[in-house]
Each structure stands twice: as structure tokens, then as C-alpha cells.
Design a protein around this motif. Structure first.
Motif, mmCIF file in Angstrom:
data_model
loop_
_atom_site.group_PDB
_atom_site.id
_atom_site.type_symbol
_atom_site.label_atom_id
_atom_site.label_comp_id
_atom_site.label_asym_id
_atom_site.label_seq_id
_atom_site.Cartn_x
_atom_site.Cartn_y
_atom_site.Cartn_z
ATOM 1 N N MET A 1 4.067 29.387 -14.964
ATOM 2 C CA MET A 1 3.305 30.412 -15.676
ATOM 3 C C MET A 1 2.409 31.147 -14.677
ATOM 4 O O MET A 1 1.716 30.522 -13.882
ATOM 5 C CB MET A 1 2.441 29.784 -16.774
ATOM 6 C CG MET A 1 3.179 28.886 -17.759
ATOM 7 S SD MET A 1 4.560 29.685 -18.617
ATOM 8 C CE MET A 1 3.710 30.993 -19.495
ATOM 9 N N LEU A 2 2.446 32.469 -14.753
ATOM 10 C CA LEU A 2 1.670 33.321 -13.847
ATOM 11 C C LEU A 2 0.822 34.251 -14.702
ATOM 12 O O LEU A 2 1.354 34.990 -15.535
ATOM 13 C CB LEU A 2 2.626 34.116 -12.950
ATOM 14 C CG LEU A 2 2.028 34.935 -11.814
ATOM 15 C CD1 LEU A 2 1.317 34.045 -10.813
ATOM 16 C CD2 LEU A 2 3.122 35.729 -11.110
ATOM 17 N N THR A 3 -0.498 34.201 -14.527
ATOM 18 C CA THR A 3 -1.369 34.979 -15.407
ATOM 19 C C THR A 3 -2.549 35.576 -14.665
ATOM 20 O O THR A 3 -2.934 35.084 -13.599
ATOM 21 C CB THR A 3 -1.884 34.087 -16.554
ATOM 22 O OG1 THR A 3 -2.740 34.843 -17.409
ATOM 23 C CG2 THR A 3 -2.669 32.908 -16.010
ATOM 24 N N SER A 4 -3.114 36.621 -15.244
ATOM 25 C CA SER A 4 -4.309 37.253 -14.672
ATOM 26 C C SER A 4 -5.579 36.600 -15.185
ATOM 27 O O SER A 4 -6.658 36.835 -14.653
ATOM 28 C CB SER A 4 -4.347 38.747 -15.038
ATOM 29 O OG SER A 4 -3.201 39.417 -14.584
ATOM 30 N N TYR A 5 -5.462 35.786 -16.225
ATOM 31 C CA TYR A 5 -6.651 35.304 -16.916
ATOM 32 C C TYR A 5 -6.818 33.793 -16.786
ATOM 33 O O TYR A 5 -5.871 33.040 -16.997
ATOM 34 C CB TYR A 5 -6.568 35.672 -18.406
ATOM 35 C CG TYR A 5 -6.326 37.136 -18.634
ATOM 36 C CD1 TYR A 5 -7.367 38.055 -18.590
ATOM 37 C CD2 TYR A 5 -5.035 37.611 -18.854
ATOM 38 C CE1 TYR A 5 -7.143 39.408 -18.776
ATOM 39 C CE2 TYR A 5 -4.795 38.967 -19.045
ATOM 40 C CZ TYR A 5 -5.855 39.856 -19.003
ATOM 41 O OH TYR A 5 -5.615 41.193 -19.181
ATOM 42 N N ALA A 6 -8.035 33.370 -16.464
ATOM 43 C CA ALA A 6 -8.350 31.945 -16.375
ATOM 44 C C ALA A 6 -8.702 31.458 -17.774
ATOM 45 O O ALA A 6 -9.853 31.518 -18.205
ATOM 46 C CB ALA A 6 -9.514 31.718 -15.411
#
Length: 224
Positions: A82-87
Motif C-alpha cells: 500500500m502506497l499513500t500520501s496520508y499517515a
């Protein structure tokens, strides 16, 4: 040695093309397909037979976590990163429960992203250390650190504490064995990182943090 087969899933074509160009420059990885939606991602896994799916958490027709769960159910040998901009701690837990092999932030540097994909392809479990530490702190019931404070270096944090004590730049310089001009630069930098304009704002902010820590971890009272 066979190259690692990768499927890229992101609703932004520019992002997909950027990651694709990065991966195709590697000797160990081959991009075998792309998808821009959750439903298309599941279909493409069946068509392209990837070893690893690099999946955005947020997709226009649903959650990448839900797509991960379906992929892992139908194709258990396929790994999902999973790759995301949000923590997002909730999304992290959901991804783990859905069978994701890894969860990393998009701000990861290019070399580390390649290594992450390779490690997931080898069967390793990979989670962003910053996010997992925040999650474990939350589970343990510890106070979550203010995100602004996380921007400061250890030396800037020390100087912020001394500002909160009412020290001048000269006094701070004497305390830390620094030149007064150096302290002035540190103060200017920390104000910028804290998005503040005045020294008094920083002092009040540090005092609030100290009070919050005291409420979270009150001093023990020893009986006579």
C-alpha cells in the motif's frame, strides 16, 4: 534471475508513469500492468499475473484496502504494497487486516521505494516505521506527539525549552556553549518550522506541551 513482476494502481496517471519510469530503470523489476481504479486493479491481477501490486489507498471507486483484501483472497500468492500520501493509523490497521505486505508513505525516496518493493516481493513484511511507532504509541495509551514538534531537530527542541523558561538568546548561548548568532539562527529556523512569527508564541506553545505532558504523566506521589 527472473524480474519481479509489478502492477501499479493509482488513479493519477502522472504518478503511475513516474513510478513506472523509476522501476523500469531497475534490473530487478518489470512493470507488467497499470490500473486506475479498485475494480480494474483486481481484474488486472488476473490478466497480468504480478508478483507485487503497488496500490494507492484512496481510489475513485472505493478503497485500495478493499481491493487488497479481494486480491489476497483470490490470488493469495500476490503481495500488496500500500502506497499513500496520508499517515492514517486506521487505514494502516485496515491494510494489515486485509493482508497487505507493506504500507509506506509516498514521500519515501525513490531508492527506498524500489527496495521496499523488492523486499515485499521476497516475502518480507514492511511497514512505514514512523506510522507504526505512532500506532503503537496510541495502542499503549501514550500521548501522541504534536506533529509540529516533530519538525524540530533535537537542538531546536532544547532551545525551544529554554525559550519557554524565559531565557534570552545570550543566556541560551551561554547555557549551550554556542555563539549568540548561532542561537539566533536556530530560533529563526524553529519559528519557521512551527509556523510562528514571534518568540512569545513559541514560548506559549512549549508551555502548553509541558502542561500536557504533566497531565499525561503526573509525578508520582511518595508516601512518607
Amino acid at each position: 534471475m527472473a524480474k519481479l513482476r509489478v502492477l501499479l494502481v493509482d488513479d493519477h496517471e502522472v504518478v503511475r508513469q513516474g513510478v513506472k519510469a523509476l522501476l523500469e530503470a531497475q534490473d530487478t523489476v518489470k512493470v507488467v500492468g497499470e490500473a486506475g481504479t479498485a475494480s480494474d486493479a483486481v481484474r488486472r491481477v488476473g490478466y497480468d499475473s504480478p508478483d507485487v501490486v503497488v496500490m494507492d489507498v484512496r481510489l475513485p471507486d472505493g478503497s485500495g484496502v478493499d481491493a487488497c483484501r479481494e486480491i489476497r483472497s483470490r490470488f493469495p500468492d500476490v503481495k500488496v504494497l500500500m502506497l499513500t500520501s496520508y499517515a492514517d493509523e486506521e487505514a494502516l490497521v485496515s491494510a494489515i487486516m486485509a493482508g497487505a505486505a507493506g504500507y509506506v508513505l509516498k514521500r519515501i525516496d525513490s531508492g527506498e521505494l524500489v527496495r521496499s518493493i523488492e523486499r515485499v516481493g521476497k516475502g518480507e513484511s514492511l511497514l512505514d516505521p514512523e506510522m507504526t511507532e505512532r500506532l503503537f504509541r496510541k495502542i499503549r495509551g501514550e500521548a501522541e506527539e504534536d506533529p509540529l514538534l516533530g519538525r524540530l531537530s533535537p537542538q531546536e527542541r532544547r532551545i525551544l525549552d529554554l525559550i519557554a523558561e524565559g531565557m534570552t538568546n545570550r543566556e541560551i548561548a551561554d547555557e549551550l556553549f554556542l555563539a549568540e548568532k548561532t542561537v539566533k539562527n536556530y530560533v529563526s529556523n524553529l519559528l519557521g518550522k512551527l509556523e510562528m512569527k514571534r518568540r512569545s508564541e513559541a514560548a506559549a506553545y512549549a508551555a502548553r506541551l509541558a502542561a500536557s505532558r504533566r497531565r499525561q504523566y503526573p509525578p508520582e506521589e511518595w508516601e512518607e
